[in-house]
Scaffold this active site. Structure first.
Site, short mmCIF file in Angstrom:
data_model
loop_
_atom_site.label_atom_id
_atom_site.label_comp_id
_atom_site.label_asym_id
_atom_site.label_seq_id
_atom_site.Cartn_x
_atom_site.Cartn_y
_atom_site.Cartn_z
N HIS A 58 0.84 -1.21 0.00
CA HIS A 58 0.00 0.00 0.00
C HIS A 58 0.87 1.25 0.00
O HIS A 58 1.33 1.69 1.05
CB HIS A 58 -0.92 -0.02 1.23
CG HIS A 58 -1.94 1.07 1.24
ND1 HIS A 58 -3.18 0.92 1.80
CD2 HIS A 58 -1.92 2.34 0.76
CE1 HIS A 58 -3.88 2.04 1.67
NE2 HIS A 58 -3.12 2.93 1.05
N HIS A 60 1.58 5.24 -2.15
CA HIS A 60 1.15 6.25 -3.13
C HIS A 60 2.40 6.87 -3.74
O HIS A 60 3.12 7.60 -3.06
CB HIS A 60 0.29 7.31 -2.44
CG HIS A 60 -0.95 6.74 -1.79
ND1 HIS A 60 -2.12 6.55 -2.48
CD2 HIS A 60 -1.18 6.28 -0.53
CE1 HIS A 60 -3.03 6.01 -1.67
NE2 HIS A 60 -2.47 5.83 -0.48
N LEU A 61 2.65 6.54 -5.01
CA LEU A 61 3.88 7.06 -5.65
C LEU A 61 3.63 8.36 -6.40
O LEU A 61 4.58 8.99 -6.87
CB LEU A 61 4.47 5.99 -6.59
CG LEU A 61 4.92 4.69 -5.90
CD1 LEU A 61 5.50 3.71 -6.92
CD2 LEU A 61 5.96 4.97 -4.80
N HIS A 177 -10.78 1.06 1.30
CA HIS A 177 -10.47 2.14 2.24
C HIS A 177 -11.81 2.42 2.91
O HIS A 177 -12.63 3.14 2.37
CB HIS A 177 -9.95 3.33 1.42
CG HIS A 177 -9.97 4.65 2.12
ND1 HIS A 177 -8.83 5.32 2.50
CD2 HIS A 177 -11.00 5.45 2.51
CE1 HIS A 177 -9.15 6.46 3.07
NE2 HIS A 177 -10.46 6.57 3.09
N HIS A 230 -5.38 -0.33 5.98
CA HIS A 230 -5.16 0.45 7.21
C HIS A 230 -6.25 0.31 8.28
O HIS A 230 -6.90 1.28 8.64
CB HIS A 230 -4.90 1.92 6.89
CG HIS A 230 -5.75 2.51 5.78
ND1 HIS A 230 -7.11 2.46 5.77
CD2 HIS A 230 -5.39 3.17 4.65
CE1 HIS A 230 -7.57 3.07 4.68
NE2 HIS A 230 -6.53 3.50 3.98
N ASP A 303 1.14 2.77 3.73
CA ASP A 303 0.28 3.87 3.26
C ASP A 303 1.12 5.13 3.02
O ASP A 303 0.68 6.24 3.32
CB ASP A 303 -0.88 4.15 4.24
CG ASP A 303 -1.98 4.98 3.59
OD1 ASP A 303 -1.90 5.29 2.39
OD2 ASP A 303 -2.95 5.32 4.31
N HIS A 307 3.01 14.38 0.72
CA HIS A 307 2.41 15.69 0.43
C HIS A 307 3.48 16.74 0.65
O HIS A 307 4.30 16.62 1.57
CB HIS A 307 1.22 15.97 1.36
CG HIS A 307 0.05 15.07 1.15
ND1 HIS A 307 -0.72 15.10 0.01
CD2 HIS A 307 -0.47 14.08 1.93
CE1 HIS A 307 -1.68 14.18 0.10
NE2 HIS A 307 -1.54 13.54 1.25
O1 DOR Z 1 -4.14 9.57 4.77
C1 DOR Z 1 -4.32 9.10 3.65
N1 DOR Z 1 -3.71 9.60 2.56
N2 DOR Z 1 -5.15 8.08 3.53
C2 DOR Z 1 -5.50 7.61 2.34
O2 DOR Z 1 -6.25 6.68 2.28
C3 DOR Z 1 -5.02 8.24 1.08
C4 DOR Z 1 -3.75 8.92 1.31
C5 DOR Z 1 -3.33 9.83 0.19
O3 DOR Z 1 -3.41 9.43 -0.98
O4 DOR Z 1 -2.85 10.95 0.47
ZN ZN Z 2 -6.71 4.63 2.34
#
Ligand code: DOR
Ligand code: ZN
Length: 423
Positions: A58, A60-61, A177, A230, A303, A307
């Site tokens: 899990h 996020h790239l 999710h 999660h 996860d 950002h």
């Molecule tokens: O906190 C999170 N950020 N939860 C998620 O399910 C998505 C993720 C995101 O893509 O920033």
């Molecule tokens: Zn999520």
């Protein structure tokens, strides 16, 4: 090329053994007390441990579309620094990974620039809008390992049932999710004492639990494989336990942050404590640790959600949800849970290696003769300080900034090639 790793403790069948390990080409060819062959490359592990490369199902790239936060090159470099050799990319990119061309883009970029193996998770619904089923069949033929609208949640039970039925045709696991939007509202943190004291609006645990209960029932009816991302509350864990007791193919993962932090961390309004699901209360955290120990939880997943500073350095209500996770995952859990004897080292390692591999049927996760040499070498007696300067992710949104923790990743190898080396 032949590489020999010497002076190491090698993680074999759940135990550390003082042995040497030889790699020929891409694979592990020998594990012995002493290897007498000559090698092209010797790695002196100097008392460190050799573990199977970590697997994160899990992450996020952010590539394509949000490459100012992360891209496949920086994200996989960050993963390699954390000891990972395989990560699964969530589809909430721009455009959303909901078709074969988008799947192929990620595979191609990862082949060219990836420091780790990247497997793709396709969207569950078109554009992850929760309105129409995605093109799962073609994406599956293109190699996706699961479908998910992570970051979002299909609210319509009828559509969710169709998605689960359709996915079950292709034997694709559906990763949820779990979040009921009406219950979660505009909540920022867990609802409880801390939301009351800070005045931040709360997200009730029910928002997560209700969807888990619903989707277990829907998945059972559809005959689908359901994986819960999660998981974060005691009651959610009970629902998974009941489903497993009934023999349903339901699995779940927990993040490092839900295992070591609670909503108390939000007291100082640090936006690096803001994520979905939110950090919960101490009894929920303890339930997660207990479930990890008991084997109810199927794996740990980061996860990793990068950002940028300008997005996180805002009023709490306006900052996005999510924290980075690759570089801190092993260290934080080793420092906070293994060193304090809350869990065994083998529980931590197995939940980062063979157990996640099993959940999504991925290669790797064990050190054995003939296996690809995907390894991480970690010195448990050294320490690491996470600073903005040394974090390899493009984003620095971690609640552990400037903290020093026990253990240090010395090397990571993918197919016998060094993908990360501590300076
Ligand atoms: O906190 C999170 N950020 N939860 C998620 O399910 C998505 C993720 C995101 O893509 O920033
Ligand atoms: Zn999520």
């Amino acid at each position: 090329m032949k590489t020999i790793i010497r002076n190491a403790s090698i993680y074999l069948d759940g135990k550390l053994e003082k042995k040497e390990l030889m790699i020929d080409g891409k694979r592990i060819v020998q594990i012995a007390n002493k290897i007498f062959d000559e090698a092209d490359q010797n790695i002196d592990a100097a008392g460190a441990c050799v573990f199977p490369g970590f697997i994160d199902i899990h992450a996020h790239l952010r590539d394509p579309g949000h490459t100012y936060k992360e891209d496949i090159r920086s994200g996989t470099q960050s993963a390699a620094k954390g000891g990972f050799t395989l990560v699964c990319a969530m589809p909430n990119t721009d455009p959303v990974t909901d078709n074969i061309a988008s799947v192929e883009y990620i595979q191609l970029r990862a082949k060219e620039h990836g420091s780790v193996r990247v497997y793709v998770i396709g969207a569950l619904t078109k554009h992850s809008l929760g309105e129409e089923i995605s093109e799962m069949a073609t994406m599956k033929s293109g190699g996706i390992v699961a479908v998910s609208d992570d970051g979002k949640c299909v609210q319509n039970a009828r559509l969710m049932l169709s998605c689960l039925r359709y996915a079950s045709n292709f034997d694709i696991p559906v990763i949820i999710h779990p979040e009921d939007y009406a219950l979660a509202g505009k909540g920022q943190i867990n609802s409880g004492k801390v939301s009351t004291r800070t005045g931040l609006s709360g997200i009730t645990p029910l928002a997560e639990e209700l969807v888990i209960a619903r989707d277990i029932m829907l998945a059972e009816s559809a005959g689908a494989r359901l994986h819960i991302a999660h998981i974060s509350t005691a009651r959610a864990l009970q629902l998974v336990q009941q489903a497993k007791e009934r023999g349903l193919p339901v699995t779940c993962e927990v993040t490092p942050h839900h295992l070591v932090l609670t909503d108390e961390a939000c007291m100082n309004f640090d936006t690096n404590t803001k994520m979905k699901p939110p950090l919960r209360c101490e009894s929920d955290r303890l339930a997660c640790v207990q479930a990890l120990r008991d084997g109810l939880i199927d794996c740990i997943a980061t996860d990793h959600a990068p950002h940028a500073d300008f997005e996180k350095e805002r009023e709490f209500d306006h900052a996005p949800f999510g924290i980075i996770g690759f570089e801190t995952a092993f260290g934080i859990l080793y420092d906070r849970l293994v060193k304090t004897k809350a869990i065994e080292l083998s529980t931590l390692v197995d939940n980062l290696t063979k157990k996640p591999a099993r959940v999504l049927n991925l290669p790797g996760g064990e050190i054995k003769i003939g296996a690809k040499a995907d390894l991480t070498i970690i010195d448990l007696n050294a320490s690491t300080t996470y600073t903005k300067e040394n974090i390899l992710s493009k984003s620095k949104n971690t609640p552990w900034l400037d903290q020093t923790i026990a253990s240090k990743v010395m090397y990571t190898l993918k197919s016998g090639i060094i993908t990360y080396k501590d300076k």
